[in-house]
Design a protein around this motif. Structure first.
Motif, PDB file in Angstrom:
ATOM      1  N   VAL A  61     -33.477  63.896  -5.872  1.00 20.24           N
ATOM      2  CA  VAL A  61     -32.405  64.062  -6.845  1.00 20.24           C
ATOM      3  C   VAL A  61     -32.186  62.747  -7.579  1.00 20.24           C
ATOM      4  CG1 VAL A  61     -29.962  64.615  -7.141  1.00 20.24           C
ATOM      5  CG2 VAL A  61     -31.320  65.816  -5.419  1.00 20.24           C
ATOM      6  N   GLY A  62     -31.938  62.819  -8.875  1.00 21.24           N
ATOM      7  CA  GLY A  62     -31.693  61.624  -9.662  1.00 21.24           C
ATOM      8  C   GLY A  62     -32.586  61.582 -10.876  1.00 21.24           C
ATOM      9  N   GLU A  63     -32.224  60.664 -11.793  1.00 17.00           N
ATOM     10  CA  GLU A  63     -32.959  60.588 -13.042  1.00 17.00           C
ATOM     11  C   GLU A  63     -33.943  59.436 -13.093  1.00 17.00           C
ATOM     12  OE1 GLU A  63     -29.169  58.474 -13.026  1.00 17.00           O
ATOM     13  OE2 GLU A  63     -29.652  60.591 -12.776  1.00 17.00           O
ATOM     14  N   GLY A  64     -34.034  58.633 -12.044  1.00 19.36           N
ATOM     15  CA  GLY A  64     -34.997  57.535 -12.004  1.00 19.36           C
ATOM     16  C   GLY A  64     -34.621  56.356 -12.877  1.00 19.36           C
ATOM     17  N   LEU A  65     -33.309  56.128 -13.054  1.00 19.75           N
ATOM     18  CA  LEU A  65     -32.858  55.034 -13.907  1.00 19.75           C
ATOM     19  C   LEU A  65     -32.110  53.950 -13.136  1.00 19.75           C
ATOM     20  CD1 LEU A  65     -31.504  57.035 -16.989  1.00 19.75           C
ATOM     21  CD2 LEU A  65     -33.629  55.752 -16.847  1.00 19.75           C
ATOM     22  N   GLY A  66     -31.647  54.285 -11.934  1.00 23.18           N
ATOM     23  CA  GLY A  66     -30.767  53.388 -11.192  1.00 23.18           C
ATOM     24  C   GLY A  66     -31.332  52.004 -10.982  1.00 23.18           C
ATOM     25  N   LEU A  67     -32.547  51.914 -10.461  1.00 36.29           N
ATOM     26  CA  LEU A  67     -33.139  50.606 -10.170  1.00 36.29           C
ATOM     27  C   LEU A  67     -33.512  49.854 -11.440  1.00 36.29           C
ATOM     28  CD1 LEU A  67     -35.353  51.349  -7.032  1.00 36.29           C
ATOM     29  CD2 LEU A  67     -33.234  50.026  -7.131  1.00 36.29           C
ATOM     30  N   ALA A  68     -33.932  50.588 -12.474  1.00 43.88           N
ATOM     31  CA  ALA A  68     -34.264  49.935 -13.751  1.00 43.88           C
ATOM     32  C   ALA A  68     -33.021  49.279 -14.348  1.00 43.88           C
ATOM     33  CB  ALA A  68     -34.853  50.947 -14.723  1.00 43.88           C
ATOM     34  N   ILE A  69     -31.896  49.996 -14.331  1.00 43.61           N
ATOM     35  CA  ILE A  69     -30.645  49.449 -14.858  1.00 43.61           C
ATOM     36  C   ILE A  69     -30.160  48.305 -13.970  1.00 43.61           C
ATOM     37  CG2 ILE A  69     -28.224  49.978 -15.322  1.00 43.61           C
ATOM     38  CD1 ILE A  69     -29.143  52.819 -16.086  1.00 43.61           C
ATOM     39  N   SER A  70     -30.301  48.467 -12.650  1.00 39.61           N
ATOM     40  CA  SER A  70     -29.874  47.417 -11.716  1.00 39.61           C
ATOM     41  C   SER A  70     -30.653  46.126 -11.942  1.00 39.61           C
ATOM     42  CB  SER A  70     -30.062  47.890 -10.273  1.00 39.61           C
ATOM     43  OG  SER A  70     -29.232  49.001  -9.989  1.00 39.61           O
ATOM     44  N   ARG A  71     -31.952  46.251 -12.156  1.00 39.02           N
ATOM     45  CA  ARG A  71     -32.765  45.065 -12.407  1.00 39.02           C
ATOM     46  C   ARG A  71     -32.330  44.378 -13.698  1.00 39.02           C
ATOM     47  NH1 ARG A  71     -39.125  45.495 -13.696  1.00 39.02           N
ATOM     48  NH2 ARG A  71     -38.196  46.486 -15.498  1.00 39.02           N
ATOM     49  N   LYS A  72     -32.016  45.168 -14.728  1.00 45.56           N
ATOM     50  CA  LYS A  72     -31.552  44.601 -15.995  1.00 45.56           C
ATOM     51  C   LYS A  72     -30.239  43.854 -15.796  1.00 45.56           C
ATOM     52  CE  LYS A  72     -31.299  43.994 -20.481  1.00 45.56           C
ATOM     53  NZ  LYS A  72     -32.221  43.101 -21.206  1.00 45.56           N
ATOM     54  N   ILE A  73     -29.322  44.438 -15.027  1.00 44.47           N
ATOM     55  CA  ILE A  73     -28.033  43.792 -14.768  1.00 44.47           C
ATOM     56  C   ILE A  73     -28.237  42.474 -14.027  1.00 44.47           C
ATOM     57  CG2 ILE A  73     -25.867  44.001 -13.483  1.00 44.47           C
ATOM     58  CD1 ILE A  73     -25.955  47.015 -14.093  1.00 44.47           C
ATOM     59  N   MET A  74     -29.126  42.478 -13.037  1.00 43.55           N
ATOM     60  CA  MET A  74     -29.400  41.254 -12.293  1.00 43.55           C
ATOM     61  C   MET A  74     -30.012  40.191 -13.202  1.00 43.55           C
ATOM     62  SD  MET A  74     -28.274  41.586  -9.251  1.00 43.55           S
ATOM     63  CE  MET A  74     -29.048  40.156  -8.510  1.00 43.55           C
ATOM     64  N   THR A  75     -30.874  40.598 -14.103  1.00 44.56           N
ATOM     65  CA  THR A  75     -31.485  39.651 -15.045  1.00 44.56           C
ATOM     66  C   THR A  75     -30.429  39.036 -15.953  1.00 44.56           C
ATOM     67  OG1 THR A  75     -33.565  40.894 -15.020  1.00 44.56           O
ATOM     68  CG2 THR A  75     -33.223  39.384 -16.855  1.00 44.56           C
ATOM     69  N   LEU A  76     -29.476  39.864 -16.427  1.00 50.76           N
ATOM     70  CA  LEU A  76     -28.400  39.358 -17.274  1.00 50.76           C
ATOM     71  C   LEU A  76     -27.529  38.352 -16.521  1.00 50.76           C
ATOM     72  CD1 LEU A  76     -27.259  42.624 -19.122  1.00 50.76           C
ATOM     73  CD2 LEU A  76     -28.472  40.679 -20.115  1.00 50.76           C
ATOM     74  N   HIS A  77     -27.434  38.522 -15.209  1.00 50.09           N
ATOM     75  CA  HIS A  77     -26.665  37.584 -14.381  1.00 50.09           C
ATOM     76  C   HIS A  77     -27.474  36.333 -14.040  1.00 50.09           C
ATOM     77  CE1 HIS A  77     -23.775  40.908 -13.591  1.00 50.09           C
ATOM     78  NE2 HIS A  77     -22.944  39.926 -13.291  1.00 50.09           N
ATOM     79  N   GLY A  78     -28.731  36.284 -14.483  1.00 51.56           N
ATOM     80  CA  GLY A  78     -29.582  35.157 -14.126  1.00 51.56           C
ATOM     81  C   GLY A  78     -30.095  35.245 -12.709  1.00 51.56           C
ATOM     82  N   GLY A  79     -30.062  36.437 -12.133  1.00 46.54           N
ATOM     83  CA  GLY A  79     -30.516  36.650 -10.759  1.00 46.54           C
ATOM     84  C   GLY A  79     -31.775  37.495 -10.713  1.00 46.54           C
ATOM     85  N   THR A  80     -32.126  37.909  -9.513  1.00 46.35           N
ATOM     86  CA  THR A  80     -33.328  38.721  -9.324  1.00 46.35           C
ATOM     87  C   THR A  80     -33.056  39.862  -8.370  1.00 46.35           C
ATOM     88  OG1 THR A  80     -34.088  37.319  -7.480  1.00 46.35           O
ATOM     89  CG2 THR A  80     -34.869  36.753  -9.701  1.00 46.35           C
ATOM     90  N   LEU A  81     -33.845  40.911  -8.526  1.00 50.83           N
ATOM     91  CA  LEU A  81     -33.842  42.052  -7.604  1.00 50.83           C
ATOM     92  C   LEU A  81     -35.283  42.258  -7.143  1.00 50.83           C
ATOM     93  CD1 LEU A  81     -32.060  45.476  -8.015  1.00 50.83           C
ATOM     94  CD2 LEU A  81     -34.460  45.387  -7.360  1.00 50.83           C
ATOM     95  N   SER A  82     -35.517  42.110  -5.854  1.00 51.42           N
ATOM     96  CA  SER A  82     -36.868  42.278  -5.320  1.00 51.42           C
ATOM     97  C   SER A  82     -36.861  43.321  -4.215  1.00 51.42           C
ATOM     98  CB  SER A  82     -37.414  40.953  -4.785  1.00 51.42           C
ATOM     99  OG  SER A  82     -36.577  40.439  -3.769  1.00 51.42           O
ATOM    100  N   ILE A  83     -37.978  44.039  -4.113  1.00 51.81           N
ATOM    101  CA  ILE A  83     -38.086  45.135  -3.147  1.00 51.81           C
ATOM    102  C   ILE A  83     -39.343  44.948  -2.303  1.00 51.81           C
ATOM    103  CG2 ILE A  83     -38.253  47.637  -2.856  1.00 51.81           C
ATOM    104  CD1 ILE A  83     -36.923  47.945  -5.584  1.00 51.81           C
ATOM    105  N   GLU A  84     -39.179  45.016  -1.015  1.00 49.59           N
ATOM    106  CA  GLU A  84     -40.296  45.031  -0.080  1.00 49.59           C
ATOM    107  C   GLU A  84     -40.191  46.319   0.740  1.00 49.59           C
ATOM    108  OE1 GLU A  84     -40.187  41.563   2.312  1.00 49.59           O
ATOM    109  OE2 GLU A  84     -40.361  40.165   0.624  1.00 49.59           O
ATOM    110  N   SER A  85     -41.313  46.976   0.918  1.00 51.04           N
ATOM    111  CA  SER A  85     -41.263  48.260   1.621  1.00 51.04           C
ATOM    112  C   SER A  85     -42.572  48.525   2.353  1.00 51.04           C
ATOM    113  CB  SER A  85     -40.973  49.398   0.630  1.00 51.04           C
ATOM    114  OG  SER A  85     -40.785  50.613   1.315  1.00 51.04           O
TER     115      SER A  85
END
Length: 336
Positions: A295-319
């Motif tokens: 379930v979902g539209e597949g946008l959550g992580l893309a938007i989250s990464r953009k928000i983190m970039t605007l904050h000058g931060g990073t979002l990384s995923i290990e799995s």
């Protein structure tokens, strides 16, 4: 009889300042001319051979450049017409080969993006249809309330309320994505107690975790950072919600917030289904879903990464597939 060519040199002989005689040196030029003609002949032959070799090399180099260029032009024309499945299978040397490889790679990426777009449209259509069907069905049922009990009326109103909230959430995600695509997403910065934000998000998702008997283990340290509270909360909420969604029942999710001199880190670690290696590098792209049925539209992580970039931060995923996923958020620390 042909005249012979000769070279003569005269040198006067002097005695007490007077010329007493002349010394004549004479040599035939026949052998010299023969040697010169021979050298000129060999030189001409060598020049012809060199010119021929240069022609062959130039012809080969010209073909090595023109041939791939023709293939590249044909491929770009097909790509301009929307055909991204065809590729240049032949390999070429040097820069031409690199350009061909890059075009083939670009065609693959565009094809993937096109598939993701189609999947997104299909997913959004389904996501919109489901709540609208529920709302419309209960609205028609409640239009003629005869035969409905008070509990059924309350249940219907509850369904309408929940589905409306679901639609609002979906529309907000689409609006965020629209801002993200057009670079209109902006931050409203203030001094945010990051540990309180994490605890608030954890509390909001506690009921959802309890339904699957998931234990949320939180470790935070008081720290203040300069950030947009609402957007940063959206990131943490999205990451933690995904962790709960893909974690098995009766499991643990560890939420650890640490800080150093100039950096604050939040690590959310679950023991869920994980992400396969071939999906991991695309997981933060728009419309991308590793599990098409989720379930979902597949946008959550893309938007989250953009928000983190605007904050000058990073979002990384290990799995690791079948073992779990670890999401790390890094932000710069600014004390208030």
């Amino acid at each position: 009889m042909a005249a012979k060519k000769i070279m003569s040199v005269y040198t006067p002989l002097l005695y007490e300042g007077q010329i007493t005689g002349v010394l004549k040196y004479e040599v035939s030029l026949t052998d010299t001319d023969a040697r010169i003609y021979k050298l000129l002949s060999w030189g001409l032959v060598v020049c012809i051979l060199v010119a021929f070799l240069v022609f062959l090399v130039s012809f080969h180099l010209g073909n090595s450049i023109v041939k791939p260029l023709k293939s590249i032009i044909m491929l770009t024309k097909r790509m301009a017409e929307g055909n991204y499945k065809e590729k240049i299978e032949q390999s070429y040397p040097y820069e031409a080969g690199e350009l061909v490889d890059m075009l083939n790679y670009m065609a693959d990426e565009i094809t993937k993006a096109d598939h993701m777009k189609n999947d997104f449209i299909s997913s959004i259509s389904h996501e919109l249809r489901t709540p609208l069907t529920g709302i419309k069905g209960w609205a028609e049922t409640m239009r003629d309330p005869e035969g409905l009990t008070e509990d059924e009326m309350k249940f219907g109103l509850k369904i309408i309320d929940e589905e409306t909230e679901r639609l609002i959430s979906l529309v907000e995600s689409l609006l965020d994505f629209s801002r993200y695509q057009s670079d209109r997403m902006s931050l409203s910065l203030s001094f945010v107690p990051f540990d309180e934000l994490i605890e608030k998000v954890t509390f909001e998702l506690l009921k959802k975790a309890e339904k699957k008997n998931i234990h949320l283990i939180t470790e935070t340290t008081p720290v203040v950072i300069e950030a947009d509270w609402d957007k940063l909360k959206q990131v943490v909420l999205n990451v933690l919600d995904n962790a709960i969604k893909f974690s098995p029942k009766s499991s643990d999710i560890v939420i650890t917030q640490t800080m150093e001199d100039h950096c604050v880190s939040l690590v959310i670690r679950d023991s869920g289904v994980g992400v396969k290696a071939e999906h991991l590098k695309y997981i933060t792209q728009s419309f991308y879903k590793a599990d098409k049925k989720s379930v979902g539209e597949g946008l959550g992580l893309a938007i989250s990464r953009k928000i983190m970039t605007l904050h000058g931060g990073t979002l990384s995923i290990e799995s690791e597939y079948g073992r779990g996923t670890t999401v790390t958020l890094n932000l710069s620390r600014k004390q208030g």
